[in-house]
Structure formats: structure tokens, C-alpha cells
Design a protein around this motif. Structure first.
Motif, PDB file in Angstrom:
ATOM      1  N   SER A  62       1.090  -1.630  -0.376  1.00 17.63           N
ATOM      2  CA  SER A  62       0.376   0.173  -0.010  1.00 17.63           C
ATOM      3  C   SER A  62       1.128   1.377   0.045  1.00 17.63           C
ATOM      4  CB  SER A  62      -0.873  -0.089   0.869  1.00 17.63           C
ATOM      5  OG  SER A  62      -1.913  -1.507   1.450  1.00 17.63           O
ATOM      6  N   LYS A  63       1.970   1.023  -0.707  1.00 18.71           N
ATOM      7  CA  LYS A  63       2.731   2.340  -0.336  1.00 18.71           C
ATOM      8  C   LYS A  63       2.657   3.150  -1.753  1.00 18.71           C
ATOM      9  CE  LYS A  63       6.773   0.048   1.614  1.00 18.71           C
ATOM     10  NZ  LYS A  63       7.324  -1.206   1.321  1.00 18.71           N
ATOM     11  N   ALA A  64       2.282   4.201  -1.839  1.00 19.70           N
ATOM     12  CA  ALA A  64       1.727   5.624  -2.037  1.00 19.70           C
ATOM     13  C   ALA A  64       3.146   6.315  -3.866  1.00 19.70           C
ATOM     14  CB  ALA A  64       1.358   6.410  -2.145  1.00 19.70           C
ATOM     15  N   GLN A  65       2.856   6.404  -4.510  1.00 16.99           N
ATOM     16  CA  GLN A  65       2.887   6.885  -5.414  1.00 16.99           C
ATOM     17  C   GLN A  65       3.871   8.448  -4.706  1.00 16.99           C
ATOM     18  OE1 GLN A  65       2.263   6.714  -9.963  1.00 16.99           O
ATOM     19  NE2 GLN A  65       2.540   9.172 -10.121  1.00 16.99           N
ATOM     20  N   LYS A  66       5.022   8.164  -5.485  1.00 17.15           N
ATOM     21  CA  LYS A  66       5.889   9.337  -4.906  1.00 17.15           C
ATOM     22  C   LYS A  66       6.403  10.346  -6.743  1.00 17.15           C
ATOM     23  CE  LYS A  66      10.301  10.954  -2.902  1.00 17.15           C
ATOM     24  NZ  LYS A  66      11.566  10.443  -2.104  1.00 17.15           N
TER      25      LYS A  66
END
Length: 161
Positions: A62-66
Motif C-alpha cells: 500500500s505504498k503511495a506513488q512518489k
């Protein structure tokens, strides 16, 4: 899976490093379905010079796009790179192509790569399209007015079809 590990001294060695190895297991983000928006396509061809592009993002754990990198390559001109954004900070998965890059009657490959909040990079995905739109109709009613050191040109034409 990728392991990000600090340098560690060998067992029983003296120094500033611990005998323990720390690591952070992680998978990279995935992107898919890179496409030009349907409103910017006519029979599968790009119909205007600033098309809307989008893709689907999925972050591991669930890591967001940076950040995102867009490259536009004109494949009809010996694979000339016409645009390379480098990595720009954005979480948006939908964006307009930059102005003055897409020319009529040429073939383009759009490439996108993203990074998540841990700076883990995705694989690059691509989509290829032909740019083909109708030029404005013949210009009619051209008139010129001379003013105080200026010229004012006026004409009529039909816009994009």
C-alpha cells in the motif's frame, strides 16, 4: 524482492559497524494500462497535440506513488527522444502530454516509470500511438489593417474536427 542493507563488519571484527545486518524487504510498485484518453482518440489515433495520458498504479504494501518519469519517443524519426521529464514529484496517474512535442502525422511511444515513497522503481511500461488530426480548413477572409507601427491580421477558419 529487494534488500536494502547497510555495510556490516564481519563477525568479531572491531569497528563502527554492528554484527547485525538490517534489511528492509520490499517489492516495487507496479503500473499498467498506459493509455491515451478515449476523448483524445479517433479510430485509435491521437486527434490533438496535447493528449491526456493515464495509467493504473499499485504500490507494494500500500505504498503511495512518489514520482513519475515520462519519456516520449518519436518512433517514426529513428526513435528520437522528444521529451524526458526526469522523475518529477507527483502522485497523479493522469496527466496531459506537454505542449509542442506531439506533431501531426508521426508515431510516438510513451514510456512511464514511477517510484514509490521508498524510492523503489517500477518497471517501465509503454504504449505506441500514431498522431493524426485534421488540419484547420483553408483560411478565408484574410484582412490586414495597418496601425500606428503595427499590423492587425484577421481571418476565419474551422478549428479541429
Amino acid at each position: 524482492m529487494r534488500c536494502i542493507c547497510p555495510v556490516s563488519a564481519a563477525a568479531n571484527a572491531q569497528g563502527t559497524y554492528s554484527d547485525y545486518v538490517f534489511f528492509k524487504p520490499t517489492d516495487g510498485p507496479t503500473i499498467s494500462a498506459l493509455a491515451v484518453d478515449a476523448s483524445d482518440l479517433t479510430t485509435g489515433k491521437i486527434n490533438n497535440p496535447i493528449p491526456l495520458l493515464s495509467y493504473t498504479y499499485s504500490g507494494a504494501f500500500s505504498k503511495a506513488q512518489k514520482s513519475r518519469r515520462l519519456r516520449i519517443i518519436e518512433t517514426s524519426a529513428s526513435n528520437a527522444v522528444r521529451y524526458d521529464s526526469g522523475f518529477i514529484l507527483t502522485a497523479e496517474a493522469s496527466f496531459d502530454a506537454p505542449a509542442d512535442i506531439i506533431l501531426n502525422n508521426a508515431t510516438y511511444k510513451f514510456e512511464v516509470t514511477v517510484r514509490d515513497t521508498d524510492d523503489v522503481e517500477s518497471s517501465t511500461i509503454s504504449a505506441t500511438y500514431v498522431a493524426l488530426w485534421n488540419a484547420p480548413a483553408v483560411i478565408t477572409g484574410l484582412s490586414v489593417e495597418q496601425g500606428n507601427g503595427t499590423l492587425k491580421l484577421t481571418w476565419r477558419y474551422r478549428d479541429w474536427e
